[in-house]
Design a protein around this motif. Sequence first.
Motif, mmCIF file in Angstrom:
data_model
loop_
_atom_site.group_PDB
_atom_site.id
_atom_site.type_symbol
_atom_site.label_atom_id
_atom_site.label_comp_id
_atom_site.label_asym_id
_atom_site.label_seq_id
_atom_site.Cartn_x
_atom_site.Cartn_y
_atom_site.Cartn_z
ATOM 1 N N UNK A 1 10.462 6.562 -12.453
ATOM 2 C CA UNK A 1 11.783 7.170 -12.603
ATOM 3 C C UNK A 1 12.896 6.151 -12.380
ATOM 4 N N UNK A 2 12.669 5.236 -11.460
ATOM 5 C CA UNK A 2 13.712 4.266 -11.113
ATOM 6 C C UNK A 2 13.521 2.899 -11.774
ATOM 7 N N UNK A 3 12.439 2.753 -12.562
ATOM 8 C CA UNK A 3 12.122 1.461 -13.196
ATOM 9 C C UNK A 3 12.250 0.324 -12.175
ATOM 10 N N UNK A 4 11.561 0.494 -11.050
ATOM 11 C CA UNK A 4 11.718 -0.422 -9.922
ATOM 12 C C UNK A 4 11.189 -1.830 -10.185
ATOM 13 N N UNK A 5 10.245 -1.947 -11.091
ATOM 14 C CA UNK A 5 9.625 -3.249 -11.334
ATOM 15 C C UNK A 5 10.388 -4.003 -12.420
ATOM 16 N N UNK A 6 11.259 -4.892 -11.992
ATOM 17 C CA UNK A 6 12.023 -5.746 -12.901
ATOM 18 C C UNK A 6 12.848 -4.950 -13.914
ATOM 19 N N UNK A 7 13.180 -3.705 -13.545
ATOM 20 C CA UNK A 7 13.940 -2.811 -14.428
ATOM 21 C C UNK A 7 13.275 -2.668 -15.795
ATOM 22 N N UNK B 1 6.367 -2.817 -17.050
ATOM 23 C CA UNK B 1 5.879 -3.318 -15.758
ATOM 24 C C UNK B 1 5.814 -2.181 -14.735
ATOM 25 N N UNK B 2 6.771 -1.268 -14.793
ATOM 26 C CA UNK B 2 6.770 -0.135 -13.865
ATOM 27 C C UNK B 2 5.607 0.815 -14.136
ATOM 28 N N UNK B 3 5.257 0.994 -15.424
ATOM 29 C CA UNK B 3 4.096 1.818 -15.768
ATOM 30 C C UNK B 3 2.822 1.203 -15.208
ATOM 31 N N UNK B 4 2.686 -0.110 -15.340
ATOM 32 C CA UNK B 4 1.505 -0.800 -14.802
ATOM 33 C C UNK B 4 1.429 -0.644 -13.279
ATOM 34 N N UNK B 5 2.577 -0.786 -12.625
ATOM 35 C CA UNK B 5 2.608 -0.652 -11.168
ATOM 36 C C UNK B 5 2.258 0.775 -10.744
ATOM 37 N N UNK B 6 2.737 1.738 -11.500
ATOM 38 C CA UNK B 6 2.442 3.145 -11.198
ATOM 39 C C UNK B 6 0.950 3.430 -11.354
ATOM 40 N N UNK B 7 0.363 2.959 -12.447
ATOM 41 C CA UNK B 7 -1.066 3.188 -12.676
ATOM 42 C C UNK B 7 -1.920 2.479 -11.636
ATOM 43 N N UNK B 8 -1.485 1.282 -11.239
ATOM 44 C CA UNK B 8 -2.207 0.548 -10.194
ATOM 45 C C UNK B 8 -2.168 1.325 -8.873
ATOM 46 N N UNK B 9 -0.984 1.857 -8.537
ATOM 47 C CA UNK B 9 -0.844 2.609 -7.283
ATOM 48 C C UNK B 9 -1.650 3.898 -7.306
ATOM 49 N N UNK B 10 -1.716 4.534 -8.470
ATOM 50 C CA UNK B 10 -2.490 5.769 -8.588
ATOM 51 C C UNK B 10 -3.983 5.491 -8.460
ATOM 52 N N UNK B 11 -4.438 4.393 -9.062
ATOM 53 C CA UNK B 11 -5.871 4.083 -8.969
ATOM 54 C C UNK B 11 -6.257 3.727 -7.535
ATOM 55 N N UNK B 12 -5.482 2.826 -6.929
ATOM 56 C CA UNK B 12 -5.796 2.402 -5.564
ATOM 57 C C UNK B 12 -4.942 3.209 -4.599
ATOM 58 N N UNK C 1 0.817 -1.215 0.000
ATOM 59 C CA UNK C 1 0.000 0.000 0.000
ATOM 60 C C UNK C 1 0.850 1.264 0.000
ATOM 61 N N UNK C 2 2.133 1.117 0.313
ATOM 62 C CA UNK C 2 3.052 2.252 0.314
ATOM 63 C C UNK C 2 4.036 2.203 -0.847
ATOM 64 N N UNK C 3 4.437 1.000 -1.223
ATOM 65 C CA UNK C 3 5.476 0.798 -2.232
ATOM 66 C C UNK C 3 4.952 -0.116 -3.331
ATOM 67 N N UNK C 4 4.913 0.348 -4.589
ATOM 68 C CA UNK C 4 4.419 -0.504 -5.675
ATOM 69 C C UNK C 4 5.168 -1.824 -5.808
ATOM 70 N N UNK D 1 5.472 9.861 -3.275
ATOM 71 C CA UNK D 1 5.452 10.162 -4.704
ATOM 72 C C UNK D 1 5.566 8.874 -5.495
ATOM 73 N N UNK D 2 4.404 8.338 -5.901
ATOM 74 C CA UNK D 2 4.394 7.054 -6.603
ATOM 75 C C UNK D 2 5.078 7.117 -7.968
ATOM 76 N N UNK D 3 5.290 8.320 -8.489
ATOM 77 C CA UNK D 3 5.946 8.459 -9.791
ATOM 78 C C UNK D 3 7.384 7.950 -9.740
ATOM 79 N N UNK D 4 7.951 7.827 -8.539
ATOM 80 C CA UNK D 4 9.331 7.361 -8.406
ATOM 81 C C UNK D 4 9.506 5.937 -8.918
ATOM 82 N N UNK D 5 8.429 5.145 -8.894
ATOM 83 C CA UNK D 5 8.541 3.782 -9.407
ATOM 84 C C UNK D 5 8.838 3.792 -10.901
#
Length: 347
Positions: A154-160, A164-175, A127-130, A148-152
């Motif tokens: 900027x850093x391509x945190x999801x499997x580089x 996948x990082x875009x999906x995680x960002x959109x999921x975090x923004x929605x929920x 709920x805090x970190x995508x 700032x969920x946009x950091x996911x």
Amino acid sequence: MKVLLANKFYYRRGGDCVCTLNLEQLLKDHNHDTAVFAMQHPENFPTPWSKYFPSEIRFSPGPNILETFRRPFGSKEVKRKFNALLDDFQPDVVHLNNIHTQLSPLIAELAHRRGIKVVWTLHDLKLLCPRYDCLRNGKTICEACFTDKHKVLENKCMKNSWLVSILAYKEARKWNRERLEACTDSFICPSQFLADKMIQGGFDRGKLHTLCNFIDVEKCADAAYLKKDYYCYIGRISHEKGIKTLIDAANRFCVIPSESYENNPLSVIESQCLGTPVLGAQIGGIPELIQEDFNGLYFRSRDTDDLTAKIQAMYDAPFDHAAIALEAKKRYNSETYYKQLIQLYNL
């Protein structure tokens, strides 16, 4: 009381699944009616509720790929099947566990709209970190997404991966926090560490309740407390668990070595209930479970020198294994957990 339990998997895949299954049995033992909502999976335990389970999704090419990309945001299939389960079971409480991605927080909103109490046990920091584990690119502790969920991205945190990082960002923004708080009556944090992080991330402290995980301590009743001179690592073989640090220390020396924010690991709880002292990394919720010089020691996470020294100290320490087990069984007893849980259900 009728309680509907939701978790993405319904087999012993990880700690969240074990906790869900233990909770189901605990509620049944106290004569509550229970139902289950999970994703279809070939390893799921048999249950009459499986007819309500949405189809299995996998993030790999296949015929169900469109549903895979829709699911984290709340798909029509999940909505239809969960509503059908609510119609037929009519629960007093919906108790969520790990539901993101494979089920989605849509089910919290569906229950809330009907006036059903929603309780959510948090098994990680999703709920805090995508990424859920607060590791930037799987290596460095990072809390940037708390505010700032946009950091996911900027850093391509999801499997580089950008995708996948875009999906995680959109999921975090929605929920987002506001939306999740609006449909959840109580969040259960198995560690004070997690509760503090949730407050740091802006969540309402009035909805946060710290309640340590439990196990069936009766299974530990016939344990022998005579210990031998060796260590056993129990856990997933993955980077954030600190395997490399443990191996580096073992190479000098002929152990929960985590390098990410652990919440309330069952491996520590189960070990202590068997009278086994634990050497744990001083990170996340692990130190809350260890009383130094009584039931274990902790070391600085990622510090091979400190781990090596503490391994030697553990060998030299005169632990009272029976006393460790006795204290742990009192602390992690299912009845202690049940009494506090029912108070939350009745708030």
